[in-house]
Scaffold this motif. Structure first.
Motif, PDB file in Angstrom:
ATOM      1  N   ALA A 136     -12.035   7.391  -3.710  1.00  0.00           N
ATOM      2  CA  ALA A 136     -11.861   8.354  -2.618  1.00  0.00           C
ATOM      3  C   ALA A 136     -13.141   9.118  -2.329  1.00  0.00           C
ATOM      4  N   ALA A 137     -13.920   9.407  -3.379  1.00  0.00           N
ATOM      5  CA  ALA A 137     -15.131  10.194  -3.195  1.00  0.00           C
ATOM      6  C   ALA A 137     -16.296   9.364  -2.682  1.00  0.00           C
ATOM      7  N   LEU A 138     -16.347   8.096  -3.058  1.00  0.00           N
ATOM      8  CA  LEU A 138     -17.545   7.302  -2.797  1.00  0.00           C
ATOM      9  C   LEU A 138     -17.408   6.306  -1.651  1.00  0.00           C
ATOM     10  N   LEU A 139     -16.205   5.836  -1.384  1.00  0.00           N
ATOM     11  CA  LEU A 139     -16.052   4.781  -0.386  1.00  0.00           C
ATOM     12  C   LEU A 139     -15.749   5.386   0.986  1.00  0.00           C
ATOM     13  N   ARG A 140     -16.713   6.101   1.504  1.00  0.00           N
ATOM     14  CA  ARG A 140     -16.563   6.713   2.830  1.00  0.00           C
ATOM     15  C   ARG A 140     -17.341   5.882   3.835  1.00  0.00           C
ATOM     16  N   GLY A 141     -16.657   5.457   4.882  1.00  0.00           N
ATOM     17  CA  GLY A 141     -17.274   4.551   5.833  1.00  0.00           C
ATOM     18  C   GLY A 141     -17.540   5.189   7.180  1.00  0.00           C
ATOM     19  N   ALA A 142     -17.984   4.348   8.107  1.00  0.00           N
ATOM     20  CA  ALA A 142     -18.257   4.798   9.472  1.00  0.00           C
ATOM     21  C   ALA A 142     -16.946   5.254  10.121  1.00  0.00           C
ATOM     22  N   PRO A 143     -16.994   6.307  10.931  1.00  0.00           N
ATOM     23  CA  PRO A 143     -15.763   6.829  11.544  1.00  0.00           C
ATOM     24  C   PRO A 143     -15.080   5.829  12.458  1.00  0.00           C
ATOM     25  N   GLN A 144     -15.838   4.867  13.009  1.00  0.00           N
ATOM     26  CA  GLN A 144     -15.230   3.874  13.898  1.00  0.00           C
ATOM     27  C   GLN A 144     -14.425   2.829  13.127  1.00  0.00           C
ATOM     28  N   GLY A 145     -14.742   2.668  11.843  1.00  0.00           N
ATOM     29  CA  GLY A 145     -14.093   1.647  11.043  1.00  0.00           C
ATOM     30  C   GLY A 145     -13.048   2.239  10.113  1.00  0.00           C
ATOM     31  N   VAL A 146     -12.577   1.386   9.187  1.00  0.00           N
ATOM     32  CA  VAL A 146     -11.587   1.806   8.194  1.00  0.00           C
ATOM     33  C   VAL A 146     -12.034   1.277   6.839  1.00  0.00           C
ATOM     34  N   THR A 147     -11.949   2.130   5.828  1.00  0.00           N
ATOM     35  CA  THR A 147     -12.236   1.718   4.454  1.00  0.00           C
ATOM     36  C   THR A 147     -11.080   2.175   3.582  1.00  0.00           C
ATOM     37  N   GLU A 148     -10.450   1.237   2.887  1.00  0.00           N
ATOM     38  CA  GLU A 148      -9.266   1.550   2.084  1.00  0.00           C
ATOM     39  C   GLU A 148      -9.407   0.906   0.711  1.00  0.00           C
ATOM     40  N   TYR A 149      -8.636   1.420  -0.233  1.00  0.00           N
ATOM     41  CA  TYR A 149      -8.657   0.926  -1.611  1.00  0.00           C
ATOM     42  C   TYR A 149      -7.238   0.627  -2.069  1.00  0.00           C
ATOM     43  N   VAL A 150      -7.061  -0.528  -2.724  1.00  0.00           N
ATOM     44  CA  VAL A 150      -5.770  -0.946  -3.271  1.00  0.00           C
ATOM     45  C   VAL A 150      -5.909  -1.101  -4.782  1.00  0.00           C
ATOM     46  N   GLN A 151      -5.050  -0.425  -5.517  1.00  0.00           N
ATOM     47  CA  GLN A 151      -5.041  -0.546  -6.975  1.00  0.00           C
ATOM     48  C   GLN A 151      -4.112  -1.705  -7.336  1.00  0.00           C
ATOM     49  N   ALA A 152      -4.692  -2.839  -7.720  1.00  0.00           N
ATOM     50  CA  ALA A 152      -3.885  -4.016  -8.032  1.00  0.00           C
ATOM     51  C   ALA A 152      -4.693  -4.972  -8.889  1.00  0.00           C
ATOM     52  N   ASP A 153      -3.994  -5.777  -9.658  1.00  0.00           N
ATOM     53  CA  ASP A 153      -4.630  -6.805 -10.473  1.00  0.00           C
ATOM     54  C   ASP A 153      -4.899  -8.028  -9.608  1.00  0.00           C
ATOM     55  N   ALA A 154      -6.038  -8.662  -9.835  1.00  0.00           N
ATOM     56  CA  ALA A 154      -6.388  -9.845  -9.050  1.00  0.00           C
ATOM     57  C   ALA A 154      -5.375 -10.962  -9.221  1.00  0.00           C
ATOM     58  N   ARG A 155      -4.634 -10.936 -10.317  1.00  0.00           N
ATOM     59  CA  ARG A 155      -3.644 -11.986 -10.570  1.00  0.00           C
ATOM     60  C   ARG A 155      -2.344 -11.750  -9.806  1.00  0.00           C
ATOM     61  N   GLU A 156      -2.350 -10.748  -8.928  1.00  0.00           N
ATOM     62  CA  GLU A 156      -1.194 -10.451  -8.080  1.00  0.00           C
ATOM     63  C   GLU A 156      -1.568 -10.648  -6.613  1.00  0.00           C
ATOM     64  N   PRO A 157      -1.928 -11.864  -6.213  1.00  0.00           N
ATOM     65  CA  PRO A 157      -2.434 -12.062  -4.849  1.00  0.00           C
ATOM     66  C   PRO A 157      -1.439 -11.700  -3.756  1.00  0.00           C
ATOM     67  N   ARG A 158      -0.161 -11.937  -3.978  1.00  0.00           N
ATOM     68  CA  ARG A 158       0.810 -11.620  -2.929  1.00  0.00           C
ATOM     69  C   ARG A 158       0.943 -10.101  -2.756  1.00  0.00           C
ATOM     70  N   ARG A 159       0.879  -9.366  -3.841  1.00  0.00           N
ATOM     71  CA  ARG A 159       0.904  -7.905  -3.735  1.00  0.00           C
ATOM     72  C   ARG A 159      -0.345  -7.401  -3.021  1.00  0.00           C
ATOM     73  N   ILE A 160      -1.482  -8.019  -3.315  1.00  0.00           N
ATOM     74  CA  ILE A 160      -2.722  -7.650  -2.640  1.00  0.00           C
ATOM     75  C   ILE A 160      -2.581  -7.856  -1.136  1.00  0.00           C
ATOM     76  N   LEU A 161      -2.064  -9.007  -0.746  1.00  0.00           N
ATOM     77  CA  LEU A 161      -1.911  -9.309   0.674  1.00  0.00           C
ATOM     78  C   LEU A 161      -0.948  -8.340   1.353  1.00  0.00           C
ATOM     79  N   GLU A 162       0.146  -8.024   0.678  1.00  0.00           N
ATOM     80  CA  GLU A 162       1.124  -7.105   1.257  1.00  0.00           C
ATOM     81  C   GLU A 162       0.510  -5.733   1.515  1.00  0.00           C
ATOM     82  N   GLN A 163      -0.246  -5.222   0.548  1.00  0.00           N
ATOM     83  CA  GLN A 163      -0.818  -3.893   0.711  1.00  0.00           C
ATOM     84  C   GLN A 163      -2.000  -3.902   1.678  1.00  0.00           C
ATOM     85  N   ALA A 164      -2.810  -4.958   1.641  1.00  0.00           N
ATOM     86  CA  ALA A 164      -3.960  -5.031   2.543  1.00  0.00           C
ATOM     87  C   ALA A 164      -3.527  -5.164   3.993  1.00  0.00           C
ATOM     88  N   ALA A 165      -2.321  -5.684   4.223  1.00  0.00           N
ATOM     89  CA  ALA A 165      -1.842  -5.898   5.592  1.00  0.00           C
ATOM     90  C   ALA A 165      -1.657  -4.594   6.355  1.00  0.00           C
TER      91      ALA A 165
END
Length: 266
Positions: free
Chosen positions: A116-145
């Protein structure tokens, strides 16, 4: 930017974590004595390990710029992002296309603590973070959507991730699931360790990680190529990171025991 999880899970400082060891290699401060101890062990056996980490970081930078400029992609999914280290992927992408949308994914609580403190992006874009294990690809896709439109091209970055996931632990299923969800015109940006160039040092490094309870896998050129099945590789193909479009005025990286490539989904 805000993380998708409100509570920060407990940080386990009793055993090393790949993201924190990588941070130590890069000269960062977001690591613990157990991470530094393993980092020093690896460096004692393989003195150029920090150089390899820096080369991997520069590959990410060059590949991200190439993707933005040559494919027009505006969406990025970075799985196994690690502790924020400038320049971050979103900073590179949004410096070229300010409206780029970026989702970072990692499972280390310290990454979430700093996101939250470091991943600040350009105001025109979007920067988000998902807490998930790489071995959970379907959960990653669901949250990234919630941030990315998977009906449009996405750049999937798996930078220095897959050598921490064995084939038997789902490495190919991870890649197949994530790439399979991407629209035509998307791309896979991947780097991972190999023992093809310096087998003795790499095997000693693997032994040190294994002794610390961390999985580490070295793959051959052929084994790495399987992750890109059905994809068209951008020039120069699957090569050592030092050979992937090296910057003419950059640091001479020398031999790097990681392969890297960018593949386009047609």
């Amino acid at each position: 930017m805000t993380g998708t999880e409100s509570a920060v899970p407990r940080i386990d400082t009793s055993r090393p974590h790949p993201a924190r060891v990588y941070d130590w290699f890069l000269g960062g401060k977001d690591n613990y004595p157990v991470d530094e101890e393993l980092g020093r062990q690896i460096t004692a056996m393989q003195g150029d390990a920090p150089r390899h980490a820096r080369a991997n970081r520069r590959f990410m930078e060059r590949a991200t710029r190439a993707v933005v400029r040559e494919t027009g992609i505006r969406q990025f999914l970075d799985v196994g992002s690690g502790i924020p280290t400038e320049p971050n992927l979103h900073q590179i992408a949004q410096s070229v296309v300010p409206d780029a949308r970026v989702v970072y994914v990692d499972n280390d609580p310290i990454v979430l603590a700093h996101a939250a403190a470091l991943l600040r992006g350009a105001p025109q874009g979007v920067t988000e973070y998902v807490q998930a294990d790489a071995r959970e690809p379907r959960r990653i896709l669901e949250q990234a959507a919630s941030v990315l439109d998977f009906d449009r091209p996405v750049a999937l970055s798996l930078i220095a991730l897959l050598h921490f996931i064995a084939d038997d632990d789902g490495a190919h299923e991870l890649v197949d699931t994530l790439v399979g969800a991407l629209a035509p015109g998307s791309c896979l940006v991947l780097s991972a360790m190999t023992a093809d160039f310096d087998p003795d040092n790499v095997r000693r490094g693997i032994a040190a990680y294994t002794a610390s309870g961390v999985t580490l896998v070295a793959r051959s050129h052929t084994e790495m190529g399987r992750f890109f099945k059905g994809l068209d590789l951008l020039d120069p193909g699957l090569v050592s990171l030092s050979d992937w479009r090296p910057a003419a005025d950059g640091e001479q990286e020398g031999l790097v025991s990681l392969y890297g490539a960018v593949g386009i989904k047609r």
